[in-house]
Design a protein around this motif. Sequence first.
Motif, PDB file in Angstrom:
ATOM      1  N   VAL A 162      -0.015  -8.114  55.026  1.00 12.86           N
ATOM      2  CA  VAL A 162      -1.047  -7.380  54.849  1.00 12.86           C
ATOM      3  C   VAL A 162      -1.370  -7.108  53.271  1.00 12.86           C
ATOM      4  O   VAL A 162      -0.446  -6.632  52.802  1.00 12.86           O
ATOM      5  CB  VAL A 162      -0.927  -5.886  55.729  1.00 12.86           C
ATOM      6  N   GLY A 163      -2.733  -7.060  53.009  1.00 19.74           N
ATOM      7  CA  GLY A 163      -2.804  -7.171  51.800  1.00 19.74           C
ATOM      8  C   GLY A 163      -2.810  -5.513  51.298  1.00 19.74           C
ATOM      9  O   GLY A 163      -2.079  -5.200  50.351  1.00 19.74           O
ATOM     10  N   VAL A 164      -3.506  -4.669  51.941  1.00 24.31           N
ATOM     11  CA  VAL A 164      -3.602  -3.363  51.376  1.00 24.31           C
ATOM     12  C   VAL A 164      -3.516  -2.681  53.006  1.00 24.31           C
ATOM     13  O   VAL A 164      -4.161  -2.821  53.754  1.00 24.31           O
ATOM     14  CB  VAL A 164      -4.921  -2.825  50.884  1.00 24.31           C
ATOM     15  N   ILE A 165      -2.365  -1.575  52.674  1.00 22.78           N
ATOM     16  CA  ILE A 165      -2.416  -0.466  54.092  1.00 22.78           C
ATOM     17  C   ILE A 165      -2.579   0.770  53.225  1.00 22.78           C
ATOM     18  O   ILE A 165      -1.887   1.366  52.338  1.00 22.78           O
ATOM     19  CB  ILE A 165      -1.056  -0.403  54.520  1.00 22.78           C
ATOM     20  N   LEU A 166      -4.101   1.272  53.729  1.00 21.54           N
ATOM     21  CA  LEU A 166      -4.190   2.767  52.971  1.00 21.54           C
ATOM     22  C   LEU A 166      -4.351   3.797  54.170  1.00 21.54           C
ATOM     23  O   LEU A 166      -5.102   3.694  55.026  1.00 21.54           O
ATOM     24  CB  LEU A 166      -5.782   2.501  52.384  1.00 21.54           C
ATOM     25  N   ALA A 204      -7.294   7.977  48.329  1.00 21.67           N
ATOM     26  CA  ALA A 204      -8.498   6.902  48.242  1.00 21.67           C
ATOM     27  C   ALA A 204      -7.884   5.913  47.156  1.00 21.67           C
ATOM     28  O   ALA A 204      -7.480   5.887  46.334  1.00 21.67           O
ATOM     29  CB  ALA A 204      -9.541   7.990  47.371  1.00 21.67           C
ATOM     30  N   LEU A 205      -8.738   4.591  47.400  1.00 16.96           N
ATOM     31  CA  LEU A 205      -8.481   3.551  46.797  1.00 16.96           C
ATOM     32  C   LEU A 205      -9.906   3.019  46.235  1.00 16.96           C
ATOM     33  O   LEU A 205     -10.965   2.756  47.457  1.00 16.96           O
ATOM     34  CB  LEU A 205      -7.787   2.292  47.710  1.00 16.96           C
ATOM     35  N   HIS A 250       1.269  -5.871  50.057  1.00 15.13           N
ATOM     36  CA  HIS A 250       1.150  -5.925  48.672  1.00 15.13           C
ATOM     37  C   HIS A 250       0.842  -4.549  48.106  1.00 15.13           C
ATOM     38  O   HIS A 250       1.358  -4.076  46.927  1.00 15.13           O
ATOM     39  CB  HIS A 250      -0.281  -6.932  48.385  1.00 15.13           C
ATOM     40  N   LEU A 251       0.029  -3.718  48.694  1.00 15.96           N
ATOM     41  CA  LEU A 251      -0.377  -2.449  48.246  1.00 15.96           C
ATOM     42  C   LEU A 251      -0.409  -1.433  49.375  1.00 15.96           C
ATOM     43  O   LEU A 251      -1.206  -1.625  50.055  1.00 15.96           O
ATOM     44  CB  LEU A 251      -1.804  -2.413  47.380  1.00 15.96           C
ATOM     45  N   ARG A 252       0.587  -0.416  49.271  1.00 13.63           N
ATOM     46  CA  ARG A 252       0.409   0.588  50.469  1.00 13.63           C
ATOM     47  C   ARG A 252       0.365   1.955  49.876  1.00 13.63           C
ATOM     48  O   ARG A 252       1.218   2.271  48.732  1.00 13.63           O
ATOM     49  CB  ARG A 252       1.825   0.630  51.173  1.00 13.63           C
ATOM     50  N   ILE A 253      -0.639   2.954  50.374  1.00 13.53           N
ATOM     51  CA  ILE A 253      -0.798   4.064  49.743  1.00 13.53           C
ATOM     52  C   ILE A 253      -0.862   5.145  50.908  1.00 13.53           C
ATOM     53  O   ILE A 253      -1.700   4.795  52.104  1.00 13.53           O
ATOM     54  CB  ILE A 253      -2.416   3.985  49.133  1.00 13.53           C
ATOM     55  N   TRP A 308       8.945  -6.363  52.343  1.00 12.07           N
ATOM     56  CA  TRP A 308       9.121  -6.234  50.900  1.00 12.07           C
ATOM     57  C   TRP A 308       7.471  -5.654  50.674  1.00 12.07           C
ATOM     58  O   TRP A 308       6.309  -6.422  51.124  1.00 12.07           O
ATOM     59  CB  TRP A 308       9.087  -7.558  50.203  1.00 12.07           C
ATOM     60  N   THR A 309       7.469  -4.756  49.906  1.00 12.65           N
ATOM     61  CA  THR A 309       6.010  -4.081  49.646  1.00 12.65           C
ATOM     62  C   THR A 309       5.985  -4.220  48.161  1.00 12.65           C
ATOM     63  O   THR A 309       6.804  -3.753  47.290  1.00 12.65           O
ATOM     64  CB  THR A 309       5.872  -2.559  49.925  1.00 12.65           C
TER      65      THR A 309
END
Length: 734
Positions: free
Chosen positions: A376-380, A384-385, A346-349, A322-323
Amino acid sequence: MRVDSICYVDGVLCAKLGLSALLCLFSFTVSLCAASLLGCEDPELPPNTYVPRHDAGEPPCAPGQLRGMSGCVSVGVQGCTGDSVGEDGLCRPALERCSPGTVPTFDGGCLEAGIPGCAAEFVEGGGCHPTMAKCPEGTFAVPQRGCISIDGPDGCGSGPWGQVAEVPGDIHVDPSYAAGGGDGSRDRPFATLAEALSAVQADGRVVLAEGEYDEPVEISKPIELVGRCASRVVLRGEQSDPSGNVSAVWIHDVEGAGLRGVSVISPSIGLFVQAAEVSVRDVRVTGASGSGVVVALPGASLELSRSLVQASWAGEGTGDQWTSVLVLSGARARLTESALVDGTVHLRITSEAEGVVAEGNLLEITPQQAETTAPVGVILEAGALQLDASALVHHRLGALVTGASAELTATRSLFAAPPEGVQEAGDVVVEQGARATLEGSVLSGACDAQLAVAGAGTAVEVSGTLFQGAAAAEVGRLGYAVEQRGGALSLSSSAVRQAGDAGLVVSGGTFSARGVVVAGTRARPIHRDRAAGVLVRGARATLASTVVLGAHVAGVAASQGAELELTESLIEGTRPEERDSTGGVGLLSAASARIAVQRSAVLESRVAGMLLLASPSTVEDTLIQGVESGTFSTLSAGGQMESVSDLGDGLLVLRSTAQVSSVQAEGCARAGLLFGDSDGALARARSTGNRFGLVVQGTRAPELSQDNTFEDNQESDHVTEGALPVPTSAAPAP
């Protein structure tokens, strides 16, 4: 004068003074004879204390200075003011006056780190720690706002339409309306969404009464879908786009669309924004797998505020992916005052997303889910984040920034791994050529590494940031605040408090630190050979205006071809927890390529202030003071345990070429300066108040200039053919 000191002076005078000088001191020697009656034959050595003296004819240097080649030279961190400067003239940050959530500065102040303006219910231990556990049912946590209702500030109100004021162009839907003949007015609403979406005009609104709407929502014109409130209006239909993406709400190819006051249950994608500009507010999105919100394609833009996106796994979870929010393919997004809770990411960019801004959000894994997934909280991965005033809580990995086209800027934020520790936990990982800037943030929790940097081309800048509580993730695992395995890392005006085995570990790439405080490491490290305030292995590191306090094995350690520069810094209080434990070296180097120390101070060590083995070194304008006697246990090249007891040297140089000038060693239990089978040069050094001033032993010896001063040492000022026991290895035994 102590009896043992009188006995020592008597012997030194006889050895050093000529006949005429001795005659002039006849009366003094008579008094020495009287002292011999008190037991001078076998004197007890005085403690490791020394009151500095200055050379005759030269004015004394101020506290915090020593005499260098061109006069008095200040040592340690410079530019300090106020209470940061001690009676000895050296700068130490005021750790005891700074709360756990702040970074001590060298001007006596405390720099705020983490989320500013924290809501009162989330203030804990001097810092901001938002969590869903502190909020009642029907609300969600927002760091600076507190616990806010899923129904927005106006709530649900009363009647079919609640607090939604009617405006021209509204089309109304009420699934409970059974009178027939609906025309979309409030009195005669449509009974289905399909009718309303067909009837609404551009720039109009579709207003939804309480109920569950089991039909798909497709929006391709500039309208807003407004529900009475999220807890009473549920959208749960599903549809497929031409590519087979299944969603409950699909908004595409439009500018100026909106969604407000509804709950969306995701069949695979809850809200799908495709090549559209959309504003979403006071919305709840839930689902068991897939994605909560997806923003895709060039021109797509999402404004998400005051909303909750949450995985709805039952019990201990299904293990499905789940994203919460996925941004890709040239899209943009802005997330403010929202909460992304549970799930796997949580947040994937990714895929060249144009840019994402996240301000004042909570990204959290709740305890009931933490044991079932590796969230994982953020996958970048691309794009840019900008992350500001946000909290990433209880992830196995807070943020992963990977790839040459990925760039993270995180300011005033909290990254908090689980405090109890999970395997391979970390707060931030930057790798494979990515770039990251961390400013004014807090990294905490039990991690293998709170910040990990790796890969050629990776570049990270950190300033005003606090690393705290980096204990190992579990029993038997190492724990670091910062681990660098490649790339370039710059750390400034930051602090590491109570790290695990090591505060800063550099094993690849280039590292620089300025204005950094490393205070405390694990009292009983798992692997002593990998334990230090700062550990440099096979890499290049520059430490300037850096303070390392309360390490146990080594304050700063370098090995395996490392290049280390230490300038205007302080290493203090490096001691094992127990007196008979191994370790206690302020600066420890083994087989380094180059060591350079300038204008620094190494105080209150056990075993050695500096131990340089097989390491070409330059030490200039440096103070070494107060080394206790202790045991140093190492592993030899053949893997055998070797223990050397009763060490206590200021500068211990073994099998090295060392250029030493204007070094002052005092108050050491054994030798102030010891060269063992080492060459180089020793100039304008001062060794006083030690057991031995200078000891030279082995087949190699340094060149000694005439301006060195070895005096007031207890047993001998200068030993030219010493045989003191020294370690053959500088690798602490694990």
